[in-house]
Design a protein around this motif. Sequence first.
Motif, short mmCIF file in Angstrom:
data_model
loop_
_atom_site.label_atom_id
_atom_site.label_comp_id
_atom_site.label_asym_id
_atom_site.label_seq_id
_atom_site.Cartn_x
_atom_site.Cartn_y
_atom_site.Cartn_z
N GLY A 1 0.99 4.25 -2.94
CA GLY A 1 0.83 5.65 -2.75
C GLY A 1 2.14 6.39 -3.22
O GLY A 1 1.96 7.42 -3.86
N ARG A 2 3.25 5.88 -3.01
CA ARG A 2 4.46 6.79 -3.34
C ARG A 2 4.45 6.83 -4.94
O ARG A 2 4.88 8.00 -5.32
N TRP A 3 4.21 5.93 -5.59
CA TRP A 3 4.38 5.91 -7.03
C TRP A 3 3.28 6.55 -7.50
O TRP A 3 3.50 7.48 -8.70
N GLN B 1 0.84 -1.35 -0.14
CA GLN B 1 -0.23 0.34 0.11
C GLN B 1 0.82 1.33 0.14
O GLN B 1 0.53 2.28 -0.72
N ASP B 2 1.89 1.10 0.79
CA ASP B 2 2.86 2.34 0.78
C ASP B 2 3.42 2.59 -0.42
O ASP B 2 3.58 3.95 -0.97
N GLN B 3 4.11 1.69 -1.10
CA GLN B 3 4.74 1.77 -2.51
C GLN B 3 3.61 2.31 -3.57
O GLN B 3 4.07 3.02 -4.28
N GLY C 1 -5.12 1.86 -6.63
CA GLY C 1 -4.33 0.48 -5.86
C GLY C 1 -4.12 0.80 -4.34
O GLY C 1 -4.60 -0.20 -3.53
N HIS C 2 -3.65 1.92 -4.17
CA HIS C 2 -3.26 2.25 -2.90
C HIS C 2 -4.57 2.54 -2.07
O HIS C 2 -4.64 1.79 -1.00
N PHE C 3 -5.59 2.70 -2.51
CA PHE C 3 -6.82 2.94 -1.75
C PHE C 3 -7.37 1.23 -1.78
O PHE C 3 -8.22 0.98 -0.56
N ALA C 4 -7.43 0.80 -2.68
CA ALA C 4 -7.95 -0.68 -2.45
C ALA C 4 -7.34 -1.42 -1.23
O ALA C 4 -7.93 -2.19 -0.71
N LEU C 5 -6.08 -1.26 -1.39
CA LEU C 5 -5.07 -2.18 -0.32
C LEU C 5 -5.40 -1.60 1.01
O LEU C 5 -5.59 -2.30 1.96
N PHE C 6 -5.92 -0.18 1.06
CA PHE C 6 -6.44 0.33 2.29
C PHE C 6 -7.81 -0.45 3.03
O PHE C 6 -7.78 -0.67 3.92
N LEU C 7 -8.56 -0.40 1.81
CA LEU C 7 -9.88 -1.15 2.10
C LEU C 7 -9.57 -2.68 2.50
O LEU C 7 -10.31 -3.11 3.61
N ILE D 1 -7.52 13.43 9.74
CA ILE D 1 -7.36 14.37 8.63
C ILE D 1 -6.56 14.21 7.76
O ILE D 1 -6.88 14.31 6.59
N TYR D 2 -5.50 13.34 7.91
CA TYR D 2 -4.78 13.03 6.72
C TYR D 2 -5.33 12.05 5.60
O TYR D 2 -5.11 11.98 4.64
N LEU D 3 -6.48 11.16 6.36
CA LEU D 3 -7.09 10.28 5.18
C LEU D 3 -8.12 11.20 4.74
O LEU D 3 -8.34 10.94 3.30
N THR D 4 -8.71 12.24 5.31
CA THR D 4 -9.61 13.04 4.53
C THR D 4 -9.11 13.54 3.51
O THR D 4 -9.41 13.85 2.24
N ILE D 5 -7.84 14.02 3.73
CA ILE D 5 -7.11 14.85 2.60
C ILE D 5 -6.77 13.78 1.45
O ILE D 5 -6.94 14.25 0.31
N GLY D 6 -6.35 12.50 1.77
CA GLY D 6 -5.93 11.64 0.87
C GLY D 6 -7.35 11.51 0.02
O GLY D 6 -7.16 11.40 -1.24
N ALA D 7 -8.53 11.16 0.66
CA ALA D 7 -9.66 11.07 -0.17
C ALA D 7 -9.84 12.12 -1.04
O ALA D 7 -10.50 11.70 -2.10
N ALA D 8 -9.80 13.28 -0.67
CA ALA D 8 -9.94 14.34 -1.50
C ALA D 8 -9.19 14.54 -2.62
O ALA D 8 -9.65 14.67 -3.63
N VAL E 1 0.40 16.95 0.98
CA VAL E 1 0.31 17.20 2.66
C VAL E 1 -0.11 15.76 3.24
O VAL E 1 0.29 15.50 4.49
N HIS E 2 -1.01 14.94 2.57
CA HIS E 2 -1.33 13.70 3.06
C HIS E 2 -0.08 12.63 3.20
O HIS E 2 0.11 12.21 4.28
N PHE E 3 0.76 12.79 2.33
CA PHE E 3 2.05 12.16 2.64
C PHE E 3 2.75 12.55 3.88
O PHE E 3 3.24 11.75 4.65
N PHE E 4 2.93 13.88 4.01
CA PHE E 4 3.88 14.55 4.91
C PHE E 4 3.09 14.15 6.32
O PHE E 4 3.93 13.99 7.35
N LEU E 5 1.80 14.31 6.44
CA LEU E 5 1.00 14.23 7.72
C LEU E 5 1.06 12.69 8.22
O LEU E 5 1.15 12.61 9.40
N GLN E 6 1.25 11.74 7.28
CA GLN E 6 1.38 10.36 7.89
C GLN E 6 2.85 9.92 8.13
O GLN E 6 2.94 8.96 8.70
N THR E 7 3.93 10.66 7.83
CA THR E 7 5.30 10.38 7.94
C THR E 7 5.40 10.52 9.47
O THR E 7 5.15 11.50 10.33
N ARG E 8 6.19 9.26 10.03
CA ARG E 8 6.41 9.45 11.64
C ARG E 8 7.87 9.29 11.72
O ARG E 8 8.28 10.42 12.17
N LEU E 9 8.58 8.31 11.22
CA LEU E 9 10.11 8.39 11.53
C LEU E 9 11.06 9.32 10.68
O LEU E 9 11.81 10.11 10.98
#
Length: 298
Positions: A61-63, A57-59, A103-109, A127-134, A175-183
């Motif tokens: 989203g990145r691509w 799912q991460d990959q 594909g990223h969304f389907a894997l999230f589901l 909020i990061y998911l709301t932004i991703g959905a938009a 912004v969606h990418f940035f907000l979910q970044t942790r480490l």
Amino acid sequence: MSVTNYLTLPRAPWNDRRGTLSPLKAVVLVLLTAPALWYGTAFVLRALGAEPVEALQDQAGRWALRFLFLSLAVTPLRLLWRWNELIKVRRLIGLAALFYALGHFALFLAIQDWVWLKIASEIATRIYLTIGAAALTGLLVLGLTSTDEAVRRLGPARWQSLHRLAYGIALLATVHFFLQTRLDPTEAMVMCGLLGWLLAVRAWRWRGATLDARSALVLAVIMTLATAFGEALFFHLRFGVDLQTLLATNFGVVAGIRPAWWVGGILLPVALVAYARRRPASALGRRRRQSVSIGSLR
Ligand code: HEM
């Protein structure tokens, strides 16, 4: 009358408008499908670590984000590198971004076990998911209106203003990418720097200024410096680390290749190629200038 008079069959993605094979489109298509094949194979071979679905799912989203940026880079690169043929692959790259995002969304589901109530509440409350959905909704709208028929129906001017939404969508996705970044925010920072360049180039052209090698170089240097300062500010505000130490780290290589180096490493070659492909002042132009200066002496 043949059947094809009634049915307009969709064109194969590797063919051009005349229905003949376009080598550029074929190569780009192979490159666009390569990440899916690579990570799909790694998934089947169980080489994606302890949480393979999450990794996939991460990959995806990145691509999706990388291809979205690439589709926005087509016009600047076409102008800077004097490579008009590039326009042929813009739609293909944009659609690839949409497919990877789906594909990223389907894997999230799948990760949420297809429990729709849970999915809806996650998207509504984080909020990061709301932004991703938009961003995904916007990409879908652009994908559905990417046909020749849609251009005809909307008219070129309205179609173009609708498709300028791609910049806003890229901003939301970043912004969606940035907000979910942790480490490690490295790639998110790199994407911020690249997005800054894309937006600055767009703003530059909106002002009516011509995009040439020099302006691309100036904007590349500004975005490289902005990325270094942006990263320093981020760590300063988040962890209270001294700003000067952070800046010294970002401009050095002791702590690995920092985001600013990545941004410069991508954008500076773009400007250098533009310099290399600058049209030499034509003999005709030179002769004209000479006759003007001779005329002004008379
Ligand atoms: C409804 C739409 C979306 C949902 C539900 C969604 C969901 C998620 C989730 C749950 C993560 C975090 C994964 C983790 O914890 O590691 C994530 C990360 C990410 N998403 Fe999305 N996303 C959506 C749309 C998009 C779109 C449209 C894009 C790009 C065009 C995108 C790009 C990314 C990227 C780049 C990451 C970071 C991946 C990484 O850390 O390696 N997402 N998304």
